[in-house]
Design an enzyme around this catalytic site. Sequence first.
Site, PDB file in Angstrom:
ATOM      1  N   ASP A  13     -21.618  34.486   6.714  1.00 60.65           N
ATOM      2  CA  ASP A  13     -20.489  35.415   6.977  1.00 60.65           C
ATOM      3  C   ASP A  13     -19.437  34.357   7.653  1.00 60.65           C
ATOM      4  O   ASP A  13     -18.476  35.116   8.270  1.00 60.65           O
ATOM      5  CB  ASP A  13     -20.863  36.241   8.206  1.00 60.65           C
ATOM      6  CG  ASP A  13     -22.084  37.097   7.747  1.00 60.65           C
ATOM      7  OD1 ASP A  13     -22.175  37.690   6.544  1.00 60.65           O
ATOM      8  OD2 ASP A  13     -23.015  37.050   8.565  1.00 60.65           O
ATOM      9  N   GLY A  15     -16.906  33.634   5.712  1.00 58.47           N
ATOM     10  CA  GLY A  15     -15.766  34.180   4.749  1.00 58.47           C
ATOM     11  C   GLY A  15     -15.743  33.602   3.491  1.00 58.47           C
ATOM     12  O   GLY A  15     -14.623  33.309   2.944  1.00 58.47           O
ATOM     13  N   LYS A  16     -16.941  33.147   2.734  1.00 55.13           N
ATOM     14  CA  LYS A  16     -17.150  32.523   1.624  1.00 55.13           C
ATOM     15  C   LYS A  16     -16.736  33.373   0.377  1.00 55.13           C
ATOM     16  O   LYS A  16     -16.004  32.919  -0.316  1.00 55.13           O
ATOM     17  CB  LYS A  16     -18.436  32.227   1.240  1.00 55.13           C
ATOM     18  CG  LYS A  16     -19.160  31.217   2.200  1.00 55.13           C
ATOM     19  CD  LYS A  16     -20.698  31.026   1.740  1.00 55.13           C
ATOM     20  CE  LYS A  16     -21.694  32.196   2.199  1.00 55.13           C
ATOM     21  NZ  LYS A  16     -21.738  32.511   3.433  1.00 55.13           N
ATOM     22  N   GLY A  17     -17.043  34.840   0.683  1.00 57.39           N
ATOM     23  CA  GLY A  17     -16.375  35.578  -0.420  1.00 57.39           C
ATOM     24  C   GLY A  17     -14.910  35.588  -0.777  1.00 57.39           C
ATOM     25  O   GLY A  17     -14.536  35.161  -2.198  1.00 57.39           O
ATOM     26  N   LYS A  18     -14.249  35.484   0.206  1.00 56.69           N
ATOM     27  CA  LYS A  18     -12.715  35.117  -0.094  1.00 56.69           C
ATOM     28  C   LYS A  18     -12.317  34.230  -0.924  1.00 56.69           C
ATOM     29  O   LYS A  18     -11.377  33.833  -1.561  1.00 56.69           O
ATOM     30  CB  LYS A  18     -11.942  35.347   1.412  1.00 56.69           C
ATOM     31  CG  LYS A  18     -10.587  34.936   1.353  1.00 56.69           C
ATOM     32  CD  LYS A  18      -9.786  34.933   2.547  1.00 56.69           C
ATOM     33  CE  LYS A  18      -8.634  34.230   2.593  1.00 56.69           C
ATOM     34  NZ  LYS A  18      -7.329  34.614   3.380  1.00 56.69           N
ATOM     35  N   GLY A  40     -23.841  39.315   1.451  1.00 58.80           N
ATOM     36  CA  GLY A  40     -23.109  40.167   1.422  1.00 58.80           C
ATOM     37  C   GLY A  40     -21.563  39.588   1.312  1.00 58.80           C
ATOM     38  O   GLY A  40     -21.163  38.979   2.298  1.00 58.80           O
ATOM     39  N   HIS A  41     -20.560  39.769   0.204  1.00 65.62           N
ATOM     40  CA  HIS A  41     -19.545  38.942   0.023  1.00 65.62           C
ATOM     41  C   HIS A  41     -18.449  40.253  -0.030  1.00 65.62           C
ATOM     42  O   HIS A  41     -18.430  40.898  -0.828  1.00 65.62           O
ATOM     43  CB  HIS A  41     -19.398  38.192  -1.211  1.00 65.62           C
ATOM     44  CG  HIS A  41     -20.198  37.026  -0.987  1.00 65.62           C
ATOM     45  ND1 HIS A  41     -20.784  36.025  -1.968  1.00 65.62           N
ATOM     46  CD2 HIS A  41     -20.861  36.393   0.083  1.00 65.62           C
ATOM     47  CE1 HIS A  41     -21.411  35.165  -1.436  1.00 65.62           C
ATOM     48  NE2 HIS A  41     -21.562  35.407  -0.302  1.00 65.62           N
ATOM     49  N   THR A 130     -33.148  40.929   6.308  1.00 66.93           N
ATOM     50  CA  THR A 130     -32.324  41.925   5.709  1.00 66.93           C
ATOM     51  C   THR A 130     -33.267  43.093   4.926  1.00 66.93           C
ATOM     52  O   THR A 130     -32.800  44.275   4.772  1.00 66.93           O
ATOM     53  CB  THR A 130     -31.451  41.632   4.598  1.00 66.93           C
ATOM     54  OG1 THR A 130     -32.047  40.880   3.549  1.00 66.93           O
ATOM     55  CG2 THR A 130     -30.292  40.838   5.285  1.00 66.93           C
ATOM     56  N   GLN A 220     -25.498  33.066   2.235  1.00 71.38           N
ATOM     57  CA  GLN A 220     -25.791  32.801   3.616  1.00 71.38           C
ATOM     58  C   GLN A 220     -25.094  31.620   4.155  1.00 71.38           C
ATOM     59  O   GLN A 220     -24.304  31.025   3.836  1.00 71.38           O
ATOM     60  CB  GLN A 220     -27.500  32.682   3.762  1.00 71.38           C
ATOM     61  CG  GLN A 220     -28.286  33.701   3.468  1.00 71.38           C
ATOM     62  CD  GLN A 220     -28.307  34.297   2.089  1.00 71.38           C
ATOM     63  OE1 GLN A 220     -28.534  33.271   1.276  1.00 71.38           O
ATOM     64  NE2 GLN A 220     -28.382  35.289   1.843  1.00 71.38           N
ATOM     65  N   SER A 387      -7.693  30.222   6.932  1.00 73.21           N
ATOM     66  CA  SER A 387      -7.539  31.534   6.545  1.00 73.21           C
ATOM     67  C   SER A 387      -6.948  32.528   7.764  1.00 73.21           C
ATOM     68  O   SER A 387      -7.589  32.215   8.847  1.00 73.21           O
ATOM     69  CB  SER A 387      -8.787  32.094   6.075  1.00 73.21           C
ATOM     70  OG  SER A 387      -8.897  33.538   5.911  1.00 73.21           O
TER      71      SER A 387
HETATM   72  P1  IMP Z   1     -33.749  37.505   4.896  1.00 69.92           P
HETATM   73  O1  IMP Z   1     -32.724  36.465   4.028  1.00 69.92           O
HETATM   74  O2  IMP Z   1     -33.542  38.947   4.511  1.00 69.92           O
HETATM   75  O3  IMP Z   1     -35.164  37.118   4.801  1.00 69.92           O
HETATM   76  O4  IMP Z   1     -33.342  37.314   6.485  1.00 69.92           O
HETATM   77  C1  IMP Z   1     -33.647  36.168   7.172  1.00 69.92           C
HETATM   78  C2  IMP Z   1     -32.349  35.974   7.982  1.00 69.92           C
HETATM   79  O5  IMP Z   1     -31.237  35.492   7.387  1.00 69.92           O
HETATM   80  C3  IMP Z   1     -31.822  37.017   8.968  1.00 69.92           C
HETATM   81  O6  IMP Z   1     -31.578  36.748  10.176  1.00 69.92           O
HETATM   82  C4  IMP Z   1     -30.902  37.578   8.375  1.00 69.92           C
HETATM   83  O7  IMP Z   1     -30.050  38.304   9.072  1.00 69.92           O
HETATM   84  C5  IMP Z   1     -30.018  36.395   7.857  1.00 69.92           C
HETATM   85  N1  IMP Z   1     -29.409  36.690   6.496  1.00 69.92           N
HETATM   86  C6  IMP Z   1     -29.650  36.723   5.295  1.00 69.92           C
HETATM   87  N2  IMP Z   1     -28.669  36.589   4.478  1.00 69.92           N
HETATM   88  C7  IMP Z   1     -27.653  36.697   5.299  1.00 69.92           C
HETATM   89  C8  IMP Z   1     -26.098  36.683   5.104  1.00 69.92           C
HETATM   90  O8  IMP Z   1     -25.784  37.029   3.901  1.00 69.92           O
HETATM   91  N3  IMP Z   1     -25.430  36.668   6.220  1.00 69.92           N
HETATM   92  C9  IMP Z   1     -25.802  36.389   7.070  1.00 69.92           C
HETATM   93  N4  IMP Z   1     -27.184  36.265   7.701  1.00 69.92           N
HETATM   94  C10 IMP Z   1     -28.012  36.501   6.497  1.00 69.92           C
HETATM   95 MG    MG Z   2     -22.060  38.086   4.427  1.00 72.92          MG
END
Ligand code: IMP
Ligand code: MG
Length: 403
Positions: A13, A15-18, A40-41, A130, A220, A387
């Site tokens: 999170d 800000g990679k998507g941007k 999530g981007h 997630t 991530q 940014s």
């Molecule tokens: P999982 O990837 O769903 O197995 O979650 C494992 C950990 O990674 C948890 O703490 C999630 O909140 C975190 N996580 C997974 N994907 C993201 C992402 O895109 N952004 C931030 N945290 C993430």
């Molecule tokens: Mg994200």
Amino acid sequence: MANLVVVGTQWGDEGKGKFVDILSEQAHTIVRFQGGHNAGHTIKVSNTTYKLSLLPSGIIRSDKTAVIGNGVVLDPWELLKEVRLIESMGVKISPERLIIADNIPLILPYHRELDQDREKEAGNNKIGTTGRGIGPAYEDKVGRRAIRTGDLKNEEHLRARLKIALKHHNKLRAYPVQEDWLFEHIMDIAKDVIQYIGPVWQYLHDAMTGNKDILFEGAQGSMLDVDWGTYPYVTSSNTLAGMASIGTGVPHNKIPNVLGITKAYTTRVGEGPMETELFDEVGEHLATVGKEKGTVTGRGRRCGWFDAPLVKKTCMLNGVTGIALTKIDVLDELGTIKIYNGEGYEEHEGWLSSTFGITQYDDLPELAKKYISRIEELVGVEIVLISTGPDREETITLKDPFK
Ligand code: IMP
Ligand code: MG
């Protein structure tokens, strides 16, 4: 050769998507190489906000090719859902511009159920995943019982693979998965997925032979890497830049540029340690002003001060060649801004004026420049992009990260 990999240097999170969106203009092909639809981007283009979880961000530019490599775990229903969603927003997606590898492990419904059941039963030991089946799908990959994208092409083979997978999974479940039901459920979407399957590694090598630049899109953050992150509070894939090679079939010595996306403070979602976490009104201020809410789960993100040794280490692990510093404007209203330097907190005087939307470095307040330089000094990597807002235009460019 100017291939570039974009990674997050904190807990995601950043800000990679941007930046992947901005930089994809210069690239021919954009590739996802790890993770799944846990990512999530958010990409803001004028008045439209695209929220992508699985598709490479390049998909929203109609003249680019988007590729999903073998390092990803892919939920085929989610893939098709996201394709339909993005198409409904006016972006045309065809097999000519979306190519997925034939050796991608699939996320099936039992992976999601197992992920969620475990989290429910774990009580205080939960990871805060997630809940999308990412971990169990990677377990099956290493356990050699995954169903992969290529398996969809042959019904008999798919049946045989399902038998092996269910022999394992049905032991873990309160009620068994019926093989016939699952087979039909998969066959419902198989054709729609198969149309996108192609020889990704070959395609990427051909692109390189033709001198075309490839942008590798990390998901991530480095501290969620299964080997190097805050284990066990991590995701189940390698999120570091090195994975771009294994996760696509492009050798590591062909990816010389590494852009580390770094937030001007720290956030994380889910459980696990976070050295600089704030539990006071300053933390709340960062969360509110920074709109720190998960794109995927909607959970509030934990917020804290900038952790310099952490980013220094992840930059070393990734081989970061340039940093994009994001969300500097979120600090605009703070009278005092702190940085953790490994020994303690340094206090920096806040600039108390708006940096939102600034596009020229010289227009930044002197105190903001000082804060940015101090981060650069402590981390030991050049800041090449800054940014100042979510939009493409709200960016200060100091250097081209492809060079
Ligand atoms: P999982 O990837 O769903 O197995 O979650 C494992 C950990 O990674 C948890 O703490 C999630 O909140 C975190 N996580 C997974 N994907 C993201 C992402 O895109 N952004 C931030 N945290 C993430
Ligand atoms: Mg994200």
